[in-house]
Design a protein around this motif. Sequence first.
Motif, PDB file in Angstrom:
ATOM      1  N   ALA A   1      63.576  30.889  -1.687  1.00 48.95           N
ATOM      2  CA  ALA A   1      63.926  32.642  -1.834  1.00 48.95           C
ATOM      3  C   ALA A   1      65.174  33.337  -1.957  1.00 48.95           C
ATOM      4  N   LEU A   2      66.515  32.155  -1.516  1.00 53.69           N
ATOM      5  CA  LEU A   2      67.681  32.450  -1.461  1.00 53.69           C
ATOM      6  C   LEU A   2      68.544  32.503  -2.961  1.00 53.69           C
ATOM      7  N   GLU A   3      67.702  31.411  -3.637  1.00 59.01           N
ATOM      8  CA  GLU A   3      68.384  31.216  -5.372  1.00 59.01           C
ATOM      9  C   GLU A   3      67.277  32.861  -5.879  1.00 59.01           C
ATOM     10  N   SER A   4      66.211  32.756  -5.763  1.00 58.67           N
ATOM     11  CA  SER A   4      65.862  33.956  -6.423  1.00 58.67           C
ATOM     12  C   SER A   4      66.260  34.731  -6.630  1.00 58.67           C
ATOM     13  N   ALA A   5      66.949  35.357  -5.060  1.00 57.52           N
ATOM     14  CA  ALA A   5      67.490  36.641  -4.360  1.00 57.52           C
ATOM     15  C   ALA A   5      68.508  36.996  -5.448  1.00 57.52           C
ATOM     16  N   LEU A   6      69.559  35.512  -5.184  1.00 62.49           N
ATOM     17  CA  LEU A   6      70.650  35.988  -6.249  1.00 62.49           C
ATOM     18  C   LEU A   6      70.411  35.474  -7.625  1.00 62.49           C
ATOM     19  N   GLY A   7      69.417  34.590  -8.510  1.00 60.82           N
ATOM     20  CA  GLY A   7      69.935  34.433  -9.557  1.00 60.82           C
ATOM     21  C   GLY A   7      68.956  36.418 -10.156  1.00 60.82           C
TER      22      GLY A   7
ATOM     23  N   ILE B   1      67.694  43.227  -1.785  1.00 60.87           N
ATOM     24  CA  ILE B   1      67.143  42.387  -1.877  1.00 60.87           C
ATOM     25  C   ILE B   1      66.926  41.300  -1.018  1.00 60.87           C
ATOM     26  N   THR B   2      66.446  41.239   0.002  1.00 60.26           N
ATOM     27  CA  THR B   2      65.978  39.730   0.739  1.00 60.26           C
ATOM     28  C   THR B   2      63.730  39.279   0.576  1.00 60.26           C
ATOM     29  N   ASN B   3      64.118  39.190   2.165  1.00 55.98           N
ATOM     30  CA  ASN B   3      62.935  38.301   2.171  1.00 55.98           C
ATOM     31  C   ASN B   3      62.144  39.076   3.221  1.00 55.98           C
ATOM     32  N   VAL B   4      61.623  40.454   3.604  1.00 55.55           N
ATOM     33  CA  VAL B   4      61.064  40.900   4.532  1.00 55.55           C
ATOM     34  C   VAL B   4      59.993  40.069   5.462  1.00 55.55           C
ATOM     35  N   THR B   5      60.728  40.283   6.954  1.00 59.08           N
ATOM     36  CA  THR B   5      59.859  39.068   7.773  1.00 59.08           C
ATOM     37  C   THR B   5      59.773  40.527   9.428  1.00 59.08           C
ATOM     38  N   PRO B   6      58.688  39.993   9.986  1.00 61.43           N
ATOM     39  CA  PRO B   6      58.587  40.445  11.715  1.00 61.43           C
ATOM     40  C   PRO B   6      60.049  40.446  12.176  1.00 61.43           C
ATOM     41  N   TYR B   7      60.735  39.629  11.748  1.00 61.55           N
ATOM     42  CA  TYR B   7      62.452  39.604  12.583  1.00 61.55           C
ATOM     43  C   TYR B   7      63.354  40.640  12.081  1.00 61.55           C
TER      44      TYR B   7
ATOM     45  N   ARG C   1      70.005  57.249  -2.539  1.00 66.69           N
ATOM     46  CA  ARG C   1      68.599  56.673  -2.768  1.00 66.69           C
ATOM     47  C   ARG C   1      68.809  54.905  -2.489  1.00 66.69           C
ATOM     48  N   VAL C   2      67.748  54.044  -2.081  1.00 65.26           N
ATOM     49  CA  VAL C   2      67.911  52.909  -1.548  1.00 65.26           C
ATOM     50  C   VAL C   2      66.262  52.541  -2.042  1.00 65.26           C
ATOM     51  N   LEU C   3      66.300  51.447  -3.344  1.00 66.04           N
ATOM     52  CA  LEU C   3      65.525  50.474  -3.280  1.00 66.04           C
ATOM     53  C   LEU C   3      65.857  49.262  -2.805  1.00 66.04           C
ATOM     54  N   LEU C   4      64.634  48.323  -2.494  1.00 68.83           N
ATOM     55  CA  LEU C   4      64.206  47.548  -1.386  1.00 68.83           C
ATOM     56  C   LEU C   4      63.206  46.469  -2.545  1.00 68.83           C
ATOM     57  N   VAL C   5      63.802  45.054  -2.812  1.00 66.12           N
ATOM     58  CA  VAL C   5      63.508  44.327  -3.130  1.00 66.12           C
ATOM     59  C   VAL C   5      62.682  42.739  -2.349  1.00 66.12           C
ATOM     60  N   ASP C   6      61.737  42.848  -2.386  1.00 64.93           N
ATOM     61  CA  ASP C   6      61.540  41.871  -1.393  1.00 64.93           C
ATOM     62  C   ASP C   6      60.749  40.708  -2.347  1.00 64.93           C
ATOM     63  N   ILE C   7      61.090  39.662  -2.165  1.00 61.14           N
ATOM     64  CA  ILE C   7      61.005  38.477  -2.336  1.00 61.14           C
ATOM     65  C   ILE C   7      60.063  37.433  -1.482  1.00 61.14           C
ATOM     66  N   ASN C   8      59.200  36.973  -2.104  1.00 61.58           N
ATOM     67  CA  ASN C   8      57.885  36.012  -1.590  1.00 61.58           C
ATOM     68  C   ASN C   8      58.226  34.766  -1.987  1.00 61.58           C
ATOM     69  N   PRO C   9      58.538  33.912  -0.516  1.00 65.07           N
ATOM     70  CA  PRO C   9      58.514  32.552  -1.655  1.00 65.07           C
ATOM     71  C   PRO C   9      57.528  31.768  -1.152  1.00 65.07           C
TER      72      PRO C   9
END
Lengths: 300, 415
Positions: free
Chosen positions: B250-256, B330-336, B355-363
């Motif tokens: 997830a991290l590499e994808s987010a930073l890329g 840009i994050t990985n949305v989890t219940p936590y 305005r806010v845009l959320l990118v949810d990465i699913n690893p």
Amino acid sequence: MRFRVSTNSLKLAVLVSLLPLAWLASLTDVLRFLAGNIGARFGISVSPLLLGILLVIVPALIYIYLTGDLIKPFLLALVLYLLPAIFGIDFNLLDRYVPGAIMLFTGFLLALFITWLEGDVKSVEGEESERLFISSLREVLVPLPLGIMLTALLLWRSSLGKTPRNVLPLAFLLPLLLFATVAFALHFREDQNEQVQPAKKSYLILRTVMKAGDSFILDVLERTERSVTFTLSGGFPVERPILLKLEWDDKAPEVVVLMSPWDTQTLLKTEELRKGEETYFIYLPTSRAPSSPGIPSAPR
Amino acid sequence: MRRMDVLLFTTLVPFSLALFTGVLGLAYASIIPASILAYSLMSDLPSGFHVERTVEARNLAVGRRARVHVRLTVERGAGLVFIGDVVSPGLKVHGRNRRVFVKLPGEVLQVEYSYEVSPGKRGVHSISPVEVIGRDFLGLFGANYGIFGDEVTIEARPVIGSLRASSLRSIRAKRRGLPVVLSRKGISSKDFKEIREYQPGDPLNSINWKATARFGIPLVNEYEPEGMATVMVYADTTAEMGTGDVFNGALESALGLSLSLVHTLLKANLRVGLYLAGSERFVTPRTGTQAFSSFLRAVLSAGPSPNPEPMPLAVERSKRAGKVDLAVIITNVTPYNVSELRDAIGKLRKTFNCRVLLVDINPYGAIDKDVMQLSRLHKRKLAGKLGVPVVEWVPSQEGPSTALKKVLGGVSLAL
């Protein structure tokens, strides 16, 4: 077809030196009885020596094939072979027993060297490993003919170890002592041409394995008279080897602490090396360091 | 038991056995180990090492290879020579970087070998100095150790997804109402940005004559462009982003994706800022493709950081960004982390009125398809509560360019 020497073929060849044990076993009542019984029941005449070879070499062969361990079969063979000497041996057998003991002992030595060298080059894969192994073994065994020659001479002088009067001829001791003296003198001589120059640069060499970032940034966190603490920050946590060379313009510390967010390692100064005008201080994790139990000293 | 002790023991044992058993001939067995011991004593450990190492390239894109060439000379002694270096885990080694050579007595050993390294991920990777260990064949007398050269660092640029100019134009076309936002060049303000080299087309009145006279090359003053929309990218680099493997998690994808987004937005002449939550790294909003190197530097050795810097705190710490029109998280949305994200979105709206845009990465796609599908449903449910447009990205199924297109579409709509 050219015969190629390999580690396995050498291991099998060394097994030949177990023949004296097979011979000794063939002299026992058990094997004679067995050989006689086989002859009587199946009508096949089997010599006790052949049975001895079957009972000694074949199990050793199977054990070595399965485990690759040469030392244990040879140690066991040596112990079994020496038992008659401890409990008393027929004087008439001495001229075969003593050369047999020497053969078995030489086999044990070869097994020992093969095991050591095999362990040393095991990090190398494939054919290169074999090549290194054979070259090293060949070099190790350079003095072997000399040793065998001297032993053969002594055996000849003592009628194969049977005549006690000639067992330890003093005439041999003088050249042996001279040889030993030269060897020791050569080993401990100091190179007179090497002049010690004052050190201009110092380096700390830090070697360990720890959990740290795959690409970290090194910073000094704390510096005291005896110790220095470095932080390793950043990167993805991974158990990794570390080998760092740091230029140092102060007195070398006794203890170096490496701190990553996931692990802490305490390294102790173990060695000081001089190379021309440069001094290297080697730091390794030791069992004394509380944070490094079971850490191998060499980076993977 | 040390090997030397073993060899001494094997030399002395036949003597002792001869005396103990009375079979004096057994003592002859000492002659052979004694001869080997004496020969070993006479030969020196390998010494007089010289090592030269060259590395073909120090700056590589992820996946590209660089050749490392090593030349070793051993002048004296005899034995085994172990040579090698330690390569950081982010670099893949093709070939062998640790070797063993045989140094025979009486001849100089000269060998050369090479291997290749390729970065498996972005970052500043290192190859340690070369260490050489010389040992006698049986390992009886310790070792000669030497370390040569310095650490070599290889800077690995991530693969930056880019869009063709036509794609960029089509995005721009959708926002006809805001021509300045994605225009090639904005109107210069009076806020000084930097002195840079003159480029054809620069107005004569922008030339900095003093600086030009001092350095002997034409230099111009550059001012911050006016009227540009500011996009602030918040990339999560906390420990929770450590999901997945070291190379494609997830991290590499987010930073890329962050870098690709920053690069594209800078090319479109927007003001772009970046905050790495967890790593506490902040690149204040800036314009121009030259500014990309600042973003690259910030990202190269980032996270996943064990520092628990929640997203609301990251927003708080990025207040210096000034005016922000759009924030991309840009994050990985989890219940936590969903409640933290909700707070962060609220804080962004309150602080920047943006305005806010959320990118949810699913690893989880790299783990299992069913797991990915289940997590996708769960993530949708969680993200639905946040009240912002969400761009879903499954790196194992969609390439970085596809993700970038989706995000740019979201950016374009949001602006």
